[in-house]
Design a protein around this motif. Sequence first.
Motif, PDB file in Angstrom:
ATOM      1  N   TRP A 235      67.658   5.128  23.319  1.00  0.00           N
ATOM      2  CA  TRP A 235      65.627   4.764  23.797  1.00  0.00           C
ATOM      3  C   TRP A 235      64.461   5.817  22.627  1.00  0.00           C
TER       4      TRP A 235
ATOM      5  N   ASN B 283      61.188  -3.026  23.575  1.00  0.00           N
ATOM      6  CA  ASN B 283      62.184  -3.141  24.095  1.00  0.00           C
ATOM      7  C   ASN B 283      62.681  -4.243  25.680  1.00  0.00           C
TER       8      ASN B 283
ATOM      9  N   THR C  20      66.286  -5.144  26.659  1.00  0.00           N
ATOM     10  CA  THR C  20      66.476  -4.756  28.443  1.00  0.00           C
ATOM     11  C   THR C  20      65.850  -5.095  29.022  1.00  0.00           C
TER      12      THR C  20
ATOM     13  N   ALA D 294      67.880  -6.624  32.890  1.00  0.00           N
ATOM     14  CA  ALA D 294      68.532  -5.410  33.458  1.00  0.00           C
ATOM     15  C   ALA D 294      67.607  -5.041  33.837  1.00  0.00           C
TER      16      ALA D 294
ATOM     17  N   THR E  92      78.207   1.755  23.010  1.00  0.00           N
ATOM     18  CA  THR E  92      76.989   1.060  23.303  1.00  0.00           C
ATOM     19  C   THR E  92      75.368   1.516  23.089  1.00  0.00           C
TER      20      THR E  92
ATOM     21  N   LEU F   1      72.700  -0.839  21.424  1.00  0.00           N
ATOM     22  CA  LEU F   1      71.135  -0.528  21.704  1.00  0.00           C
ATOM     23  C   LEU F   1      70.912  -0.323  20.650  1.00  0.00           C
TER      24      LEU F   1
END
Length: 241
Positions: free
Chosen positions: A18, A177, A180, A183, A209, A213
């Motif tokens: 992130w 973003n 995501t 989720a 992961t 991402l």
Amino acid sequence: MDPSHLQELVTLEDNYWWHVAKRQLVTRLMKRYCPPPGRLVEGGIGSGRNLVEFSEMGYDVTGFDLMPESVRHVRNRGIEDVRVHDLGQPWPVDSCSLRAVVLLDVLEHVEDPVTVLRHAHTALEDGGAVIVTVPAHPWLYSRWDEQLGHFRRYTTREFRRHANEAGFRVSFLNYWNSFTMPAAVAVRGWEKLFPKRTQPDFPAVSPFTNRALLTAAAAERWCLTNFGLPTGLSLAGVLQK
């Protein structure tokens, strides 16, 4: 910021997807709208990882933060021109002296963001820019936002209104973003049904992961800078003087 969150940033900002993806998006926008050289101020410096990156890009960097712990840590990283300062107060820089201002996930923590943006406008040279990220969609506001000290999540309309009231032209505004978001919506919905008093944090991910991402973020970055995205958990904007 809670001092424990600063330690989390120190641990995560170099590699966690992130932070890395946001930094890559921001530096792309900076190169396009306010490229170095020039003086840059970041408000809300955290662990200082972004300031290190901006310095390596060729900016003369300065940082402001409310936390003395952040200021001490960033000075220990070799960035000397950082100080404790409230962004809502007049900035200790000359008028029209900045090439760029960076406010990453800062304005949602401020009760009066227009005043902060006006101080940035005063400090910027003509043609200079503020690079901003903020959380999006008020309907997603939850206990997580409350625990982080958020006054709001933004709509594009509110973002533009605050920018215009401060005297800026919005040169770029888009969601990011997005991948995501399903989720996050599911988690926020679950938390509203079954609230728990847990400290907000970044969920741990495996190296595989994390790489996946980052790959998704790179594809999204290409899309949002070329075509735009219909939604996402955050907004990224460029405000120009």
